[in-house]
Motif scaffolding. Structure first.
Motif, mmCIF file in Angstrom:
data_model
loop_
_atom_site.group_PDB
_atom_site.id
_atom_site.type_symbol
_atom_site.label_atom_id
_atom_site.label_comp_id
_atom_site.label_asym_id
_atom_site.label_seq_id
_atom_site.Cartn_x
_atom_site.Cartn_y
_atom_site.Cartn_z
ATOM 1 N N GLU A 101 11.452 16.141 3.409
ATOM 2 C CA GLU A 101 10.288 15.205 3.560
ATOM 3 C C GLU A 101 10.973 13.900 4.392
ATOM 4 O O GLU A 101 10.068 13.222 4.956
ATOM 5 N N LEU A 102 12.362 13.781 4.258
ATOM 6 C CA LEU A 102 12.777 12.555 4.951
ATOM 7 C C LEU A 102 13.316 13.052 6.403
ATOM 8 O O LEU A 102 13.089 12.240 7.401
ATOM 9 N N THR A 103 13.937 14.107 6.521
ATOM 10 C CA THR A 103 14.447 14.731 7.583
ATOM 11 C C THR A 103 13.442 15.009 8.737
ATOM 12 O O THR A 103 13.672 14.678 10.072
ATOM 13 N N ASP A 104 12.068 15.435 8.269
ATOM 14 C CA ASP A 104 11.171 15.705 9.335
ATOM 15 C C ASP A 104 9.887 14.727 9.187
ATOM 16 O O ASP A 104 8.917 15.331 9.576
ATOM 17 N N VAL A 105 10.291 13.468 8.774
ATOM 18 C CA VAL A 105 9.115 12.568 8.746
ATOM 19 C C VAL A 105 8.598 12.375 10.217
ATOM 20 O O VAL A 105 9.314 12.223 11.034
ATOM 21 N N GLN A 106 7.404 12.320 10.087
ATOM 22 C CA GLN A 106 6.813 11.984 11.635
ATOM 23 C C GLN A 106 5.628 10.927 11.301
ATOM 24 O O GLN A 106 4.769 11.181 10.237
ATOM 25 N N THR A 133 7.073 3.423 0.890
ATOM 26 C CA THR A 133 6.913 1.967 1.508
ATOM 27 C C THR A 133 8.243 1.881 2.359
ATOM 28 O O THR A 133 8.208 1.369 3.666
ATOM 29 N N MET A 134 9.170 2.446 2.025
ATOM 30 C CA MET A 134 10.429 2.596 3.049
ATOM 31 C C MET A 134 10.364 3.194 4.248
ATOM 32 O O MET A 134 10.779 2.874 5.226
ATOM 33 N N LEU A 135 9.537 4.500 3.932
ATOM 34 C CA LEU A 135 9.373 5.128 5.367
ATOM 35 C C LEU A 135 8.351 4.520 6.263
ATOM 36 O O LEU A 135 8.469 4.273 7.383
ATOM 37 N N LYS A 136 7.201 3.846 5.886
ATOM 38 C CA LYS A 136 6.539 2.865 6.743
ATOM 39 C C LYS A 136 7.247 1.800 7.248
ATOM 40 O O LYS A 136 6.960 1.515 8.596
ATOM 41 N N GLU A 137 8.380 1.108 6.544
ATOM 42 C CA GLU A 137 9.045 0.074 7.037
ATOM 43 C C GLU A 137 10.028 0.877 8.270
ATOM 44 O O GLU A 137 10.040 -0.027 9.200
ATOM 45 N N HIS A 138 10.766 1.916 7.958
ATOM 46 C CA HIS A 138 11.499 2.300 8.887
ATOM 47 C C HIS A 138 10.565 2.735 10.172
ATOM 48 O O HIS A 138 11.172 2.417 11.352
ATOM 49 N N LEU A 162 9.582 10.848 -5.970
ATOM 50 C CA LEU A 162 9.952 10.191 -4.653
ATOM 51 C C LEU A 162 8.875 8.790 -4.584
ATOM 52 O O LEU A 162 9.299 7.955 -4.126
ATOM 53 N N LYS A 163 7.755 8.916 -5.069
ATOM 54 C CA LYS A 163 6.619 8.060 -4.915
ATOM 55 C C LYS A 163 7.419 6.785 -5.696
ATOM 56 O O LYS A 163 7.077 5.738 -5.398
ATOM 57 N N LEU A 164 7.788 7.159 -7.003
ATOM 58 C CA LEU A 164 8.238 6.185 -7.913
ATOM 59 C C LEU A 164 9.333 5.354 -7.352
ATOM 60 O O LEU A 164 9.801 4.301 -7.494
ATOM 61 N N SER A 165 10.082 6.050 -6.580
ATOM 62 C CA SER A 165 11.595 5.441 -5.847
ATOM 63 C C SER A 165 11.054 4.568 -4.811
ATOM 64 O O SER A 165 12.011 3.751 -4.328
ATOM 65 N N GLY A 166 9.753 4.379 -4.436
ATOM 66 C CA GLY A 166 9.640 3.637 -3.466
ATOM 67 C C GLY A 166 9.739 3.969 -1.986
ATOM 68 O O GLY A 166 9.635 3.290 -0.984
ATOM 69 N N MET A 167 9.871 5.432 -1.890
ATOM 70 C CA MET A 167 9.771 6.180 -0.691
ATOM 71 C C MET A 167 8.785 5.928 0.471
ATOM 72 O O MET A 167 9.181 5.637 1.665
#
Length: 222
Positions: A185-190, A208-213, A201-206
């Motif tokens: 889910e992280l290495t192939d994010v687009q 929000t992190m992906l959007k900020e990245h 993963l949702k509970l971890s704040g992932m």
């Protein structure tokens, strides 16, 4: 006891005395032979202790050291006059590279019109042939750099390189670094793709992190 530790270390400071309890201050005062009346102000007790310790040092030539409440900070030297490079993974996405250059190497680069760069190479395994690499331009007085890493790589090494019109030489190299492989889910994010993340993963704040990245590092997405 706390006052015994002060005497053993032979270090007294206003800042440290202010951290002691009133009972410890009274015990320390007794060690210096100070007669303290009841209900005496703490600040006066501290002043008496410092004065008695100073008098004791002058009279006996003792090795008690007095520290100012604010000590002068000593900064590290800008260079150790060695040529070396190292890398630390801040996380699976970012690498922090830091290096130093000895004076003779800097002089060589200036005399030969060479520029400096970091060559980031990726390998299938340590010691094998490089499968892919890219260069990051740096200034001769730079000493550190963050590098954004592509996903799906196995092993990395970074070379500090001098490049001129007639030669390219490697000045120093980092050790080989095994790169962690994250979840798909992280290495192939687009951007724009609505991947269904697991509840953990949702509970971890992932999300929000992906959007900020993506917002701050759009150029890293293909």
């Amino acid at each position: 006891m706390q006052n015994e530790r002060i005497m053993d270390s032979e270090i007294l400071s206003l800042a440290h005395l202010e951290t002691l309890s009133s009972s410890d201050l009274l015990l320390l005062a007794e060690d210096f032979g100070i007669d303290i009346p009841d209900d005496l102000d703490r600040n006066f007790v501290i002043g008496e202790i410092l004065e008695a310790a100073e008098d004791s040092e002058i009279a006996a030539g003792s090795s008690i050291h007095f520290l100012d409440s604010v000590q002068e900070e000593k900064s590290l030297p800008e260079t150790y006059n060695i040529t070396s490079i190292d890398v630390v993974l801040r996380n699976p996405v970012w690498a922090f590279v830091y290096w130093d250059l000895k004076k003779t190497d800097i002089e060589y680069a200036k005399e030969n019109g060479a520029s400096a760069l970091l060559r980031v190479s990726f390998y299938k395994e340590e010691g094998g042939a490089a499968q892919e690499s890219f260069d990051v331009s740096i200034k001769m007085n730079d000493r550190q750099q963050y590098i954004l890493l592509p996903s799906g790589k196995d092993v990395m090494r970074i070379d500090l390189v001098f490049e001129s019109s007639f030669e390219t030489i490697t000045i120093a190299s980092t050790k080989f670094v095994a790169l962690p492989h994250g979840c798909k889910e992280l290495t192939d994010v687009q951007p724009g793709r609505d991947d269904e993340l697991s509840d953990i993963l949702k509970l971890s704040g992932m999300v929000t992190m992906l959007k900020e990245h993506f917002k701050n590092h759009r150029q890293s997405f293909s």
